[in-house]
Design a protein around this motif. Structure first.
Motif, PDB file in Angstrom:
ATOM      1  N   PRO A  97      -4.221  -3.447 -29.265  1.00  0.00           N
ATOM      2  CA  PRO A  97      -3.502  -3.206 -30.522  1.00  0.00           C
ATOM      3  C   PRO A  97      -4.099  -3.929 -31.732  1.00  0.00           C
ATOM      4  O   PRO A  97      -3.794  -3.571 -32.870  1.00  0.00           O
ATOM      5  CB  PRO A  97      -2.082  -3.723 -30.224  1.00  0.00           C
ATOM      6  N   ASP A  98      -4.935  -4.955 -31.472  1.00  0.00           N
ATOM      7  CA  ASP A  98      -5.506  -5.735 -32.574  1.00  0.00           C
ATOM      8  C   ASP A  98      -6.917  -5.301 -32.955  1.00  0.00           C
ATOM      9  O   ASP A  98      -7.485  -5.821 -33.923  1.00  0.00           O
ATOM     10  CB  ASP A  98      -5.546  -7.228 -32.193  1.00  0.00           C
ATOM     11  N   VAL A  99      -7.493  -4.357 -32.205  1.00  0.00           N
ATOM     12  CA  VAL A  99      -8.878  -3.969 -32.457  1.00  0.00           C
ATOM     13  C   VAL A  99      -9.053  -3.427 -33.867  1.00  0.00           C
ATOM     14  O   VAL A  99      -9.998  -3.785 -34.586  1.00  0.00           O
ATOM     15  CB  VAL A  99      -9.357  -2.948 -31.402  1.00  0.00           C
ATOM     16  N   ASP A 100      -8.155  -2.549 -34.302  1.00  0.00           N
ATOM     17  CA  ASP A 100      -8.284  -1.960 -35.640  1.00  0.00           C
ATOM     18  C   ASP A 100      -8.244  -3.028 -36.725  1.00  0.00           C
ATOM     19  O   ASP A 100      -8.970  -2.943 -37.725  1.00  0.00           O
ATOM     20  CB  ASP A 100      -7.172  -0.933 -35.885  1.00  0.00           C
ATOM     21  N   LEU A 101      -7.396  -4.041 -36.554  1.00  0.00           N
ATOM     22  CA  LEU A 101      -7.319  -5.141 -37.521  1.00  0.00           C
ATOM     23  C   LEU A 101      -8.670  -5.836 -37.644  1.00  0.00           C
ATOM     24  O   LEU A 101      -9.159  -6.080 -38.755  1.00  0.00           O
ATOM     25  CB  LEU A 101      -6.246  -6.141 -37.086  1.00  0.00           C
ATOM     26  N   TYR A 102      -9.297  -6.134 -36.527  1.00  0.00           N
ATOM     27  CA  TYR A 102     -10.575  -6.836 -36.556  1.00  0.00           C
ATOM     28  C   TYR A 102     -11.684  -5.957 -37.135  1.00  0.00           C
ATOM     29  O   TYR A 102     -12.541  -6.443 -37.893  1.00  0.00           O
ATOM     30  CB  TYR A 102     -10.936  -7.337 -35.157  1.00  0.00           C
ATOM     31  N   VAL A 103     -11.662  -4.684 -36.816  1.00  0.00           N
ATOM     32  CA  VAL A 103     -12.666  -3.782 -37.388  1.00  0.00           C
ATOM     33  C   VAL A 103     -12.501  -3.714 -38.908  1.00  0.00           C
ATOM     34  O   VAL A 103     -13.493  -3.770 -39.656  1.00  0.00           O
ATOM     35  CB  VAL A 103     -12.548  -2.382 -36.749  1.00  0.00           C
ATOM     36  N   ARG A 104     -11.263  -3.617 -39.381  1.00  0.00           N
ATOM     37  CA  ARG A 104     -11.015  -3.582 -40.838  1.00  0.00           C
ATOM     38  C   ARG A 104     -11.522  -4.840 -41.520  1.00  0.00           C
ATOM     39  O   ARG A 104     -11.945  -4.801 -42.680  1.00  0.00           O
ATOM     40  CB  ARG A 104      -9.512  -3.442 -41.130  1.00  0.00           C
ATOM     41  N   CYS A 105     -11.473  -5.939 -40.815  1.00  0.00           N
ATOM     42  CA  CYS A 105     -11.871  -7.221 -41.404  1.00  0.00           C
ATOM     43  C   CYS A 105     -13.353  -7.528 -41.189  1.00  0.00           C
ATOM     44  O   CYS A 105     -13.791  -8.662 -41.415  1.00  0.00           O
ATOM     45  CB  CYS A 105     -11.002  -8.346 -40.846  1.00  0.00           C
ATOM     46  N   GLY A 106     -14.118  -6.530 -40.754  1.00  0.00           N
ATOM     47  CA  GLY A 106     -15.566  -6.694 -40.709  1.00  0.00           C
ATOM     48  C   GLY A 106     -16.135  -7.188 -39.398  1.00  0.00           C
ATOM     49  O   GLY A 106     -17.260  -7.696 -39.367  1.00  0.00           O
ATOM     50  N   PHE A 107     -15.388  -7.032 -38.303  1.00  0.00           N
ATOM     51  CA  PHE A 107     -15.854  -7.496 -37.001  1.00  0.00           C
ATOM     52  C   PHE A 107     -16.530  -6.372 -36.221  1.00  0.00           C
ATOM     53  O   PHE A 107     -16.153  -5.202 -36.337  1.00  0.00           O
ATOM     54  CB  PHE A 107     -14.688  -8.025 -36.162  1.00  0.00           C
ATOM     55  N   THR A 108     -17.513  -6.754 -35.416  1.00  0.00           N
ATOM     56  CA  THR A 108     -18.075  -5.880 -34.388  1.00  0.00           C
ATOM     57  C   THR A 108     -17.357  -6.205 -33.085  1.00  0.00           C
ATOM     58  O   THR A 108     -17.352  -7.362 -32.650  1.00  0.00           O
ATOM     59  CB  THR A 108     -19.584  -6.119 -34.229  1.00  0.00           C
ATOM     60  N   VAL A 109     -16.745  -5.199 -32.460  1.00  0.00           N
ATOM     61  CA  VAL A 109     -15.832  -5.436 -31.339  1.00  0.00           C
ATOM     62  C   VAL A 109     -16.356  -4.759 -30.073  1.00  0.00           C
ATOM     63  O   VAL A 109     -16.704  -3.578 -30.089  1.00  0.00           O
ATOM     64  CB  VAL A 109     -14.422  -4.913 -31.666  1.00  0.00           C
ATOM     65  N   ASN A 110     -16.395  -5.520 -28.988  1.00  0.00           N
ATOM     66  CA  ASN A 110     -16.808  -4.997 -27.679  1.00  0.00           C
ATOM     67  C   ASN A 110     -15.841  -5.443 -26.589  1.00  0.00           C
ATOM     68  O   ASN A 110     -15.359  -6.580 -26.616  1.00  0.00           O
ATOM     69  CB  ASN A 110     -18.195  -5.506 -27.281  1.00  0.00           C
TER      70      ASN A 110
END
Length: 335
Positions: A97-110
């Motif tokens: 549920p938090d992935v979109d938040l981190y992507v919006r804030c400029g994170f690369t997520v794996n």
């Protein structure tokens, strides 16, 4: 904004505990209270971010513990503080549920692994699927095993003796994994539960359980240790005693926590995930038993028939960096 690192007082840790009780929705979130962690808050929000410093990185743990409408404000404030300190941010154990938040804030997520949970009202050991588990538990109980819930303060010396023997059995260079696993003692010990197994009056194994807050509240199967000579089935018998206790108390979930390098799938990665990170995590999954005993951890968790398996993520602010993965391995004492 406030950054607290170095020596954290007991009162400050208890304040963080209250914030977690109100706003944490990560079943492993209680581990944010581990000694050695630092905390970031902002007067504009009611939340907290837990992290640990490692080289030029701030390793953030377990997402943003704040009301949903304040999470982005707190995360961006934390990133601004890290920039002023010339530190890069890497977040671990981020949930779907938090992935979109981190992507919006400029994170690369794996994706970096998965967590496993049992829904207590639906749990049963009936059926052929659980025959081996039932037999192991019966064998341990027939050996004379007695399992009781004990305050840590009353058995600290026994627990320390188990810890010492357990660590020595791992070899002279073995280290206790930290940061992503729990601990005992300290100002929040009153919130944990400790199940101790004794054989002939001697303590031979224990499992510590931490509270899990939020939408899947219940308990987290956390720290577990046994003497090398403990008979088979001891840990399973201890856990079943705890599981039955929690279910009688009408708890909803027993979480077995995060296991890195398991349940991996490219389908779980969001758009923009790092191909290099995916490759490195895949290599660790295939050959990383010396880094973390993922296979044995997964086998233990799967034998309980978890109804919920959910991916967990690592998030790099900006591009993914191998140096950040190395720092996580170093801080957890996996290398």
């Amino acid at each position: 904004m406030t950054t607290r690192s170095g020596e954290i007082s007991d009162e400050e840790v208890l304040e963080v505990l209250e914030r977690l009780r109100k706003d944490c929705d990560n079943p492993s979130g209680f581990l944010a209270l581990n000694s050695g962690n630092a905390y970031f808050t902002d007067p504009a929000t009611n939340g907290v971010i837990a992290y640990r410093e490692a080289g030029s990185y701030l390793l953030q743990f377990g997402g943003v513990h704040a009301p949903p409408d304040q999470q982005e404000t707190l995360l961006r404030s934390f990133l601004g503080d890290a920039c002023r300190r010339r530190r890069k941010v890497v977040a671990v154990q981020v949930l779907t549920p938090d992935v979109d938040l981190y992507v919006r804030c400029g994170f690369t997520v794996n994706q970096v692994g998965s967590s496993y949970s049992v829904h207590l009202p639906d749990f049963t050991l009936r059926g052929t699927r659980f025959m081996k588990l039932r037999n192991k538990i019966s064998r341990a109980r027939r050996s004379g095993l007695e399992v009781t819930e004990v305050p840590y303060e009353e058995c600290a010396a026994e627990v320390a003796a188990i810890d010492g023997a357990w660590l020595r059995s791992k070899g002279r260079h073995a280290k206790e994994i930290e940061f992503l696993v729990g601990e005992l003692g300290g100002p929040v010990q009153h919130a944990r539960r400790l199940m101790l197994g004794r054989l002939g009056g001697k303590a031979i194994a224990y499992i510590s359980y931490s509270p899990a807050y939020g939408s899947r509240s219940g308990w987290l199967h956390d720290l577990s240790r046994r003497l090398p000579e403990a008979p088979p089935g001891v840990m399973e018998a201890i856990n079943l005693t705890a599981l039955e206790t929690f279910r009688k108390e009408e708890a909803e979930w027993l979480h077995f926590g995060f296991t890195p390098f398991t349940g991996l799938s490219a389908e779980h990665d969001p758009a923009g995930a790092s191909a290099l990170t995916r490759k490195v995590i895949g290599l660790l999954a295939d050959h990383g038993d010396k880094v973390y005993p993922a296979a044995s951890q997964l086998a233990y968790k799967e034998k309980w028939g978890p109804q919920l398996v959910h991916p967990e993520y690592m998030a790099f602010h900006g591009r993914a960096r191998l140096g950040a993965i190395w720092q996580i391995l170093r801080v957890t004492k996996s290398v």
